[in-house]
Design a protein around this motif. Structure first.
Motif, PDB file in Angstrom:
ATOM      1  N   GLU A 135       0.830  -1.203   0.000  1.00  0.00           N
ATOM      2  CA  GLU A 135       0.000   0.000   0.000  1.00  0.00           C
ATOM      3  C   GLU A 135       0.867   1.256   0.000  1.00  0.00           C
ATOM      4  O   GLU A 135       0.595   2.213  -0.741  1.00  0.00           O
ATOM      5  CB  GLU A 135      -0.926   0.009   1.235  1.00  0.00           C
ATOM      6  N   ALA A 136       1.923   1.250   0.789  1.00  0.00           N
ATOM      7  CA  ALA A 136       2.819   2.401   0.840  1.00  0.00           C
ATOM      8  C   ALA A 136       3.457   2.662  -0.516  1.00  0.00           C
ATOM      9  O   ALA A 136       3.501   3.804  -0.997  1.00  0.00           O
ATOM     10  CB  ALA A 136       3.905   2.154   1.892  1.00  0.00           C
ATOM     11  N   ALA A 137       3.926   1.584  -1.148  1.00  0.00           N
ATOM     12  CA  ALA A 137       4.581   1.734  -2.446  1.00  0.00           C
ATOM     13  C   ALA A 137       3.608   2.248  -3.488  1.00  0.00           C
ATOM     14  O   ALA A 137       3.936   3.145  -4.284  1.00  0.00           O
ATOM     15  CB  ALA A 137       5.151   0.385  -2.897  1.00  0.00           C
ATOM     16  N   ARG A 138       2.373   1.707  -3.459  1.00  0.00           N
ATOM     17  CA  ARG A 138       1.374   2.134  -4.437  1.00  0.00           C
ATOM     18  C   ARG A 138       1.033   3.614  -4.232  1.00  0.00           C
ATOM     19  O   ARG A 138       0.844   4.351  -5.194  1.00  0.00           O
ATOM     20  CB  ARG A 138       0.101   1.284  -4.310  1.00  0.00           C
ATOM     21  N   SER A 139       0.964   4.022  -2.952  1.00  0.00           N
ATOM     22  CA  SER A 139       0.582   5.419  -2.703  1.00  0.00           C
ATOM     23  C   SER A 139       1.731   6.371  -3.036  1.00  0.00           C
ATOM     24  O   SER A 139       1.536   7.565  -3.176  1.00  0.00           O
ATOM     25  CB  SER A 139       0.123   5.609  -1.252  1.00  0.00           C
ATOM     26  N   LEU A 140       2.957   5.826  -3.172  1.00  0.00           N
ATOM     27  CA  LEU A 140       4.069   6.651  -3.648  1.00  0.00           C
ATOM     28  C   LEU A 140       4.039   6.780  -5.157  1.00  0.00           C
ATOM     29  O   LEU A 140       4.909   7.395  -5.762  1.00  0.00           O
ATOM     30  CB  LEU A 140       5.411   6.032  -3.236  1.00  0.00           C
ATOM     31  N   GLY A 141       3.076   6.105  -5.773  1.00  0.00           N
ATOM     32  CA  GLY A 141       2.910   6.229  -7.208  1.00  0.00           C
ATOM     33  C   GLY A 141       3.607   5.140  -8.011  1.00  0.00           C
ATOM     34  O   GLY A 141       3.763   5.254  -9.218  1.00  0.00           O
ATOM     35  N   GLU A 144       2.220  -1.575 -10.208  1.00  0.00           N
ATOM     36  CA  GLU A 144       2.192  -2.880  -9.544  1.00  0.00           C
ATOM     37  C   GLU A 144       3.503  -3.630  -9.775  1.00  0.00           C
ATOM     38  O   GLU A 144       4.047  -4.249  -8.870  1.00  0.00           O
ATOM     39  CB  GLU A 144       1.005  -3.684 -10.088  1.00  0.00           C
ATOM     40  N   GLY A 145       3.994  -3.556 -11.025  1.00  0.00           N
ATOM     41  CA  GLY A 145       5.246  -4.238 -11.371  1.00  0.00           C
ATOM     42  C   GLY A 145       6.412  -3.684 -10.563  1.00  0.00           C
ATOM     43  O   GLY A 145       7.229  -4.434 -10.037  1.00  0.00           O
ATOM     44  N   GLN A 146       6.458  -2.352 -10.473  1.00  0.00           N
ATOM     45  CA  GLN A 146       7.543  -1.726  -9.714  1.00  0.00           C
ATOM     46  C   GLN A 146       7.484  -2.133  -8.243  1.00  0.00           C
ATOM     47  O   GLN A 146       8.496  -2.403  -7.621  1.00  0.00           O
ATOM     48  CB  GLN A 146       7.448  -0.202  -9.834  1.00  0.00           C
ATOM     49  N   THR A 147       6.286  -2.153  -7.714  1.00  0.00           N
ATOM     50  CA  THR A 147       6.104  -2.541  -6.315  1.00  0.00           C
ATOM     51  C   THR A 147       6.672  -3.931  -6.073  1.00  0.00           C
ATOM     52  O   THR A 147       7.414  -4.171  -5.114  1.00  0.00           O
ATOM     53  CB  THR A 147       4.600  -2.539  -5.954  1.00  0.00           C
ATOM     54  N   ARG A 149       8.874  -5.529  -7.927  1.00  0.00           N
ATOM     55  CA  ARG A 149      10.304  -5.617  -8.186  1.00  0.00           C
ATOM     56  C   ARG A 149      11.151  -4.931  -7.117  1.00  0.00           C
ATOM     57  O   ARG A 149      12.181  -5.454  -6.698  1.00  0.00           O
ATOM     58  CB  ARG A 149      10.609  -5.000  -9.552  1.00  0.00           C
ATOM     59  N   TYR A 150      10.731  -3.744  -6.670  1.00  0.00           N
ATOM     60  CA  TYR A 150      11.598  -2.965  -5.784  1.00  0.00           C
ATOM     61  C   TYR A 150      11.253  -3.103  -4.305  1.00  0.00           C
ATOM     62  O   TYR A 150      12.086  -2.844  -3.447  1.00  0.00           O
ATOM     63  CB  TYR A 150      11.564  -1.482  -6.175  1.00  0.00           C
ATOM     64  N   ILE A 151      10.035  -3.468  -4.020  1.00  0.00           N
ATOM     65  CA  ILE A 151       9.617  -3.483  -2.612  1.00  0.00           C
ATOM     66  C   ILE A 151       9.406  -4.909  -2.092  1.00  0.00           C
ATOM     67  O   ILE A 151      10.012  -5.318  -1.106  1.00  0.00           O
ATOM     68  CB  ILE A 151       8.325  -2.664  -2.407  1.00  0.00           C
ATOM     69  N   VAL A 152       8.576  -5.656  -2.797  1.00  0.00           N
ATOM     70  CA  VAL A 152       8.178  -6.964  -2.253  1.00  0.00           C
ATOM     71  C   VAL A 152       9.270  -8.021  -2.427  1.00  0.00           C
ATOM     72  O   VAL A 152       9.724  -8.633  -1.459  1.00  0.00           O
ATOM     73  CB  VAL A 152       6.861  -7.441  -2.895  1.00  0.00           C
ATOM     74  N   LEU A 153       9.717  -8.217  -3.680  1.00  0.00           N
ATOM     75  CA  LEU A 153      10.682  -9.301  -3.931  1.00  0.00           C
ATOM     76  C   LEU A 153      11.983  -9.179  -3.127  1.00  0.00           C
ATOM     77  O   LEU A 153      12.430 -10.170  -2.546  1.00  0.00           O
ATOM     78  CB  LEU A 153      10.980  -9.422  -5.433  1.00  0.00           C
TER      79      LEU A 153
END
Lengths: 237, 283
Positions: A135-141, A144-147, A149-153
């Protein structure tokens, strides 16, 4: 003791083969597993259904049977398909032999099997990341793919290291099943030596000790890796 | 992002492993068995080279020599000799026993010699040469025993057999015999030497090999029971290969080389059986 010294070169060669096929299986398994694990989490019905089928089949049947299907079953299938094409469509004989080399059969069966287990490891790893992160990553704009790649994985990878290490160790032991199709790994070397010397006890005991040395070393390596990766963590306060 | 860089390093290491694996893939088993392939005689371009499938855990027929790392045994000597008289070179391919028939069916190998019993089931899948070896059950007694001359003299005697074998089944049919079932082949002969039993009933090749290994105080007596024959298998329809093998076997039988190889591995002359048609059995 003399026998063990005499057979040591063979056992070492066998151990190298065992490590080789295990490394290949788990590496390819990680690739298959990443796709299958993400597939299971996919919102597309068909994708998740197919991924689930794959994982269930390979986790729900014995590896030995999978090895038999690949090594004995596929050549028969290829043969019958070829005969069918020749008789019904008048095609020339394309394949001189439909036999599958032992190493290929070993690689295919073990990596598909490993992939199913790794898929579950990855799925659990991804799901263990807190929803808030996404949710934090999405609200930073982020997309989904970026989230992913950079946050979850990156966070998930850290968590899957220990179970991946376990998978490597489990696979290393399971490769002994490849001896039944004549892949000359450690167990098969043991069989060959034992058949020539009539001393199964000493030979297989030496084989067991070598397996133990390998699994012990790997589990220590995994522990070390886990500790090293943890040092970058600040969320533990 | 520090952990990620480390992860990249880990991935590189794993990939290197993978590359090492693929590099070795092409050599498949050649390196693994060290001397996994061996040629008979001198290579000469006009001679065809046949690949021979076998499973090398069956001493004395085929097993790996601990000292040289080469495959050796009765079957291997025989097929090389056949190749020499029939004009072909031999390349050995070691594989799992179950894989041998499949490898023949898919034309992956030219022939197989691996202590394969000729039976009707297998005949549907592959063609067999003339029988080259007679296996079956034999009676073994101490060398100084002159009263037991075969199966017919075993009534009421004490017999040792290996547990769970065809020998055990056969021995239990003998009237009045006291059958001791033991776990391992060496135990049977130990029991015989110690006078615990009068005779041992066991597989012919195994017994013969045991005597050959320096146990001259034991001898084989009488005929072979429940005989079965070993044959050389070739893919269906490979008549040329089959013909060469059969002619080679015939030549070896006539010039005495077969008996020579037999004696080398089993320590005795072939028991009234030579390659060719199985003799009529009196059951």
């Amino acid at each position: 003791m003399g026998l063990i010294i005499q057979s040591l070169p063979y056992l070492v060669m066998g151990a190298v083969q065992t490590l080789k096929i295990t490394a290949v299986a788990v590496t390819l398994g990680c690739i298959f597993g990443l796709f299958a694990g993400m597939g299971r989490l996919s919102r597309r019905r068909l994708t998740s259904f197919l991924a689930t089928c794959y994982v269930d089949f390979f986790r729900g049947t014995p590896l030995l049977v999978q090895i038999f299907i690949v090594y004995y079953g596929f050549p028969q299938l290829l043969n019958e398909v070829q005969q069918f094409l020749i008789t019904h469509f008048g095609l020339p004989q394309l394949l001189q032999t439909t036999h599958i080399p032992v190493f290929v059969a070993a690689t295919v069966s073990t990596s598909l099997n490993s992939g199913a287990y790794v898929a579950e490891i990855f799925r659990a790893g991804i799901q263990s990341i807190d929803r808030g992160q996404v949710e934090a990553a999405r609200s930073l704009g982020m997309t989904e793919g970026q989230t992913m790649r950079y946050i979850v994985l990156p966070q998930a990878f850290k968590r899957v290291i220990p179970p991946l290490g376990n998978e490597f160790i489990a696979m290393l032991k399971d490769t002994s099943l490849l001896s039944v199709i004549g892949y000359v790994e450690l167990t098969r070397q043991g069989q060959l030596i034992s058949a020539a010397t009539f001393k199964p006890l000493q030979v297989y005991f030496a084989v067991a000790l070598i397996y133990l040395a390998m699994t012990f070393t790997i589990s220590r390596l995994v522990d070390y890796l886990e500790r090293r990766l943890r040092t970058g963590d600040h969320d533990r306060g | 992002m520090k952990p990620l860089r480390r992860l990249g390093l880990l991935l590189v290491v794993v990939l290197m492993f993978l590359l090492a694996g693929c590099g070795g893939a092409s050599q498949e088993k050649g390196a693994a068995t060290s001397g996994g392939t061996s040629s008979a005689g001198t290579s000469n371009p006009t001679k065809p080279k046949y690949t021979v499938a076998l499973e090398a855990t069956f001493a004395p027929f085929e097993f790996r020599d601990m000292k040289t790392g080469d495959f050796t045994g009765f079957d291997i000597d025989l097929i090389k000799a056949v190749g020499q008289v029939a004009g072909f070179d031999v390349e050995i391919k070691e594989m799992g026993f179950d894989g041998i028939i499949t490898a023949l069916q898919t034309n992956n190998v030219d022939l197989a010699i691996s202590g394969i019993s000729i039976d009707d089931e297998r005949k549907k899948a592959v063609d067999f040469s003339m029988p080259y070896y007679q296996s079956g059950l034999v009676v073994a007694v101490k060398t100084d025993n002159n009263t037991i001359k075969g199966f017919d003299d075993l009534n009421g005697k004490k017999i040792a057999v290996q547990i769970g074998t065809t020998s055990a089944k056969e021995a239990k049919k003998i009237p009045g015999a006291k059958v001791t079932e033991l776990d391992k082949v060496p135990d049977l002969f130990l029991e015989l030497k110690n006078g615990g039993v009068d005779a041992v009933v066991n597989d012919l090749p195994v017994t013969a090999y045991y005597i050959q290994q320096g146990n001259k105080d034991i001898k084989i007596v009488g005929d072979v029971r429940a005989a079965e024959y070993y044959g050389i298998a070739v893919p269906k329809g490979k008549t040329e290969v089959l013909q060469k093998i059969n002619e080679g076997l015939k030549t070896l039988k006539e010039n005495g080389q077969y008996a020579e190889i037999y004696k080398k591995w089993f320590g005795q002359d072939p028991p009234s059986f030579l390659p060719g048609e199985p003799p009529q059995q009196k059951q």
